[in-house]
Each structure stands twice: as C-alpha cells, then as structure tokens.
Enzyme design. Structure first.
Site, PDB file in Angstrom:
ATOM      1  N   LYS A   1       0.822  -1.222   0.000  1.00 59.47           N
ATOM      2  CA  LYS A   1       0.000   0.000   0.000  1.00 59.47           C
ATOM      3  C   LYS A   1       0.848   1.261   0.000  1.00 59.47           C
ATOM      4  O   LYS A   1       2.043   1.244   0.320  1.00 59.47           O
ATOM      5  CB  LYS A   1      -0.991  -0.039   1.157  1.00 59.47           C
ATOM      6  CG  LYS A   1      -2.081  -1.079   0.888  1.00 59.47           C
ATOM      7  CD  LYS A   1      -3.264  -1.032   1.804  1.00 59.47           C
ATOM      8  CE  LYS A   1      -4.353  -1.980   1.267  1.00 59.47           C
ATOM      9  NZ  LYS A   1      -5.430  -2.186   2.223  1.00 59.47           N
TER      10      LYS A   1
ATOM     11  N   ARG B   1      -3.418 -10.613   4.449  1.00 63.88           N
ATOM     12  CA  ARG B   1      -3.799 -10.639   3.039  1.00 63.88           C
ATOM     13  C   ARG B   1      -2.663 -10.028   2.237  1.00 63.88           C
ATOM     14  O   ARG B   1      -2.323  -8.849   2.424  1.00 63.88           O
ATOM     15  CB  ARG B   1      -5.104  -9.846   2.863  1.00 63.88           C
ATOM     16  CG  ARG B   1      -5.668  -9.799   1.462  1.00 63.88           C
ATOM     17  CD  ARG B   1      -6.984  -9.004   1.467  1.00 63.88           C
ATOM     18  NE  ARG B   1      -7.564  -8.941   0.125  1.00 63.88           N
ATOM     19  CZ  ARG B   1      -7.279  -8.013  -0.788  1.00 63.88           C
ATOM     20  NH1 ARG B   1      -6.391  -7.057  -0.498  1.00 63.88           N
ATOM     21  NH2 ARG B   1      -7.857  -8.029  -1.970  1.00 63.88           N
TER      22      ARG B   1
END
Length: 471
Positions: free
Chosen positions: A416, A451
């Site tokens: 991210k 994840r």
C-alpha cells in the site's frame, strides 16, 4: 424480590402461565459430535422456523468437556431469542429440535450432537421438576458465562441478587491452565480461527485480482497464467485465496455486476478444479450481494466486503441467508471518496472501534451469526499516511476494544501507498521489504489472517513471526 414457592407452585413458577406476548430468553448451544458448528447452526434455523426467533448470538467457544472427561472437545455458545412460548412449552420445542436432529442421551453429560438449554427467561425464576430457571449450572461454567457475557454482561442471573451481574460471576472463576478461545469456521478443509489462542498459526490469504486496473497487480492474472500462479501460492503457504473482480483502488471506475462475475467465477471454478487446492479456502472480494451469491454458488467459502454492507443494502441479508463466514472492513464513503474522509477528531482507534461496532450490530440484526464474523481495520481505506502506521502500532488495542474482543481479524497492508511513502519505493510491486515489516507487525499485534500479494515471501515472514510471537 425473589419468588416464594409453596408446595403447589404458581403457574408462573412452574413455567406454564398463560400467553403474555413476546418474551426474551437466553438459550445455551452445545455440540461435540460430527460437524459441531453445522449442528449448532441447524438448531438455530430450527428455532427460527418454529417461531423462536434468534435475535443475537454469542461467539462460539471451544472447550474441554466437564464432568464426563473421556469425550471430544465441545463447541459452546448462547443466543438471545424472542418467543411467545412460556418456559415449559419452550423446553418442549427445544427438546423436540434435539430429537429431530438425532440427539440420543446415552450418558448424562456425555457426548451429544446438539444440546439446547434454557439459561434465562425474562427475569423469572422457574422451579419445576423438568426445568430450573435460572439454569443451576450458570455460575460454575465458564463455557456458559463467556457466551452470556458477550450478550448480557451487565444482567443479573438471580432476581434476588440484582447487584451481582454475569460479568461478576465470570470474574470470580479460578483461572484455567489454557484460556478459552473463540472459534470461527472457515471451511471444512481449513482449520478454524482460534483468535484467543496464544499458539495459533497466522493464515496467509493470497490476493488474486482478476482486474485490469488494480493498483499493484492489475492485468497480471490472466486465464493462461492463473493456474501456475495458484499452484505457486499453495506451495508458498497460502491457505485462503481472495478473488476480486472490481478494483477498490482510489479513483477506479465501477464495472457492471455481470462483468465482475465474468471475471471472478472462472477463477473460483479453476481453483475448485485443482487437486492441489482441495485444502484451501476461497474468499470473494466484493461489495455486491449478487456477485457474492454467485461466487458462493460456484464454491466460495468467505464473503469479503470492503464496505461491511454499506455499499449494497442487499449484502448483509444475503450474507445471513448464505450462512458463510464474512469479513467486514472499516471504510468510509466509497473508493472514489474514501481518501478525503480521513478526519478522526475523537481519536483513530476509538472511532474505528465505534464504527466497526455499528457494522457488527447491523450484521447481527440482519441475521449474521457472530461466530461467522471476521473484522478488517481497513488499512489505506479512509486512512492516509501516518494514520496507517498508528493503526498498526495500536492494533492490539483495537482487538481488545469492549464489544470486539474475541472476534478474529484480517489485516491487508500489502504494497500500500503508506509503505511507499515511508520507504521511498514508488512502484507497488517493489514494496516487498516494507510490506514484510507491516506483516510482522500485524502478527505481533494479533492478526489471524494477513492478506498479501507476495505469497512466497510473506509466507516466510509469517512463519518467522509466528515462531517469535505465537509460541
């Protein structure tokens, strides 16, 4: 304050008074034979079908047997029901459900596929040869007090001692060698999540974005390459595949539900067809109820909704009807607007906790069982830069927030932008080392599932982090 009983009990005391409209009762749920969770879920459906409406459930708790020790571990829980039946007719219905489900009582307190007991009925005392309310075993049984405390911690058991609450009885129990843990089922081939068990293994969820525009892996997973990718992920330690057909990266355009299904369903069918993936679970990453339903029909085990039911009013009722385990993520707005909705004047952790509690309550009101809920703090969703670091730093505080304790957590930090900002790595695909640090932090903070895109590398990080912190 308490009822005084004569040798001829009153109709109320014997549990057979006349009809008075809707009443609230609390039912204990237990099983230690066969598919224990399925048995408890079937019993809840049976209650609903007979007009005994299950309004809320506790988590499920896995417990060692009491009294008769030579038997398998139990799964125990409790539910709040609304009924117009008086206590004895309610008992008759519960016993008939047990019988219809094949319960045979061979040994008192011995093995059983389903066990349903009335714990409390309004604020009443019942003293009958067939039924005692409050249930006499409540004060000494942690496997009853824990579920009840999730539902009604501040309620008294005994009307004659209104100052002594369920939480007080729980606090008085002696400590056990191994604390009880909640149990969240994934599917038949993947171990359930035991989020309060100190030695649990962290599950690795592999991201499979079947999209041309996802922020770091759009267009990579084509039908031709997907099989090899899936097999590599299994070898790398993935136990869950999270398949998405609609990008949720900021500013991406929505595709139609049909287009999303056309992307997702073939991937589910491929994974289901491979013998190497028979022990893996499949999650569908969608905020659309129609896609979730089609995915479950094709073989998905988990519904992972980044909006926790906010973007499709049909999602929570659909989740409840399908009966699968669901992941509810913290987000505000939608993928186009979320990055601007990042103000938390009352504090980041308290606000996320409050907003997630609202989503859990909405899910339960729609009929989703508490033991089917996983939470996700939503890194990168309505959180920017430093807020994501603060969330990882204080993740254990969020996990232990009142009302959220015992629920399992999924953390998705992979590649991210906040990692790129800290490390100075512009390309998402190159953020492997930064991601590794966030994954280790998530494990230390108590994540049950991570994840990730880089499954092989993060599989190793998880093994090492588990060896350090989950021992």
């Amino acid at each position: 304050m308490g009822h005084q009983f004569s040798s001829s009990p009153s109709p109320k005391a014997c549990g057979c008074a006349g009809r008075r409209g809707k009443q609230t009762a609390y039912i204990a749920l237990g099983s230690n034979l066969g598919d224990r969770v399925a048995m408890i879920e079937q019993a809840c459906k049976e209650m609903d079908s007979r007009g005994i409406r299950v309004k809320r459930t506790s988590s499920l708790w896995e417990t060692e047997p009491m009294y008769v020790l030579d038997q398998d571990r139990f799964v125990n829980g409790a539910c709040e029901v609304e009924t117009d039946l008086e206590p004895l007719p309610l008992l008759d219905q519960l016993q008939d459900i047990e019988k219809s489900m094949g319960r045979r009582k061979l040994v008192d307190k011995g093995p059983r596929n389903i066990d349903l007991d009335i714990l409390l009925y309004e604020n009443e005392k019942v003293d009958h040869e067939r039924l005692k309310i409050p249930h006499i075993g409540i004060p000494e049984r942690e496997f009853v007090l824990r579920p009840l405390a999730e539902l009604i911690a501040q309620k008294s058991i005994d009307p004659s001692k209104p100052w002594k609450l369920i939480q007080d009885y729980l606090n008085e129990l002696p400590p056990t060698p191994e604390p009880l843990s909640t149990l969240t089922p994934i599917c038949g081939s993947v171990e359930p999540l035991n989020t309060l068990k100190a030695t649990r293994k962290t599950q690795v969820m592999a991201i499979l974005n079947i999209t041309p525009d996802s922020f770091s892996d759009g267009g990579i997973h084509t039908p031709d390459s997907l099989r090899d990718t899936v097999l590599a992920y299994v070898r790398g330690g993935a136990t869950i595949f999270d398949i998405g057909g609609q990008s949720t990266a900021p500013g991406t355009l929505e595709v139609s539900a049909q287009e999303e299904m056309d992307r997702v369903l073939p991937a589910i069918e491929l994974i289901r067809s491979l013998p190497e993936t028979r022990n893996a679970a499949i999650s569908v990453d969608t905020y659309r109820a129609s896609v979730a339903e089609a995915a479950v029909k094709a073989g998905a085990d988990i519904i992972n909704d980044v909006s926790a039911g906010l973007l499709d009013p049909d999602m929570l009722p659909t989740m409840a009807r399908l009966g699968k385990t669901v992941c509810l993520m913290h987000m505000r707005g939608n993928p186009s607007t979320m990055s601007k909705l990042n103000k938390y004047p009352e504090g980041l952790i308290p606000t996320i906790a409050r907003e997630l509690l609202e989503r859990v309550a909405a899910a339960e009101a729609a009929g989703i069982r508490r033991w089917r809920i996983i939470l996700d703090p939503g890194l990168g969703f309505a959180k920017v830069g430093e807020q994501n670091l603060q969330l990882l730093r204080h993740f254990d505080e969020l996990r232990s927030w009142p009302g959220l304790e015992g629920l399992p957590w999924l953390v998705g930090s992979s590649r991210k932008s906040f990692i790129g900002k800290v490390t100075g790595v512009p390309k998402p695909m190159d953020r492997v080392f930064g991601t590794a640090a966030t994954v280790a932090s998530a494990v230390q903070g108590g994540a049950d599932i991570v994840r990730v895109h880089d499954v092989v590398e993060m599989g190793q990080v998880v093994k090492m982090a588990d060896a350090i912190w989950r021992y």
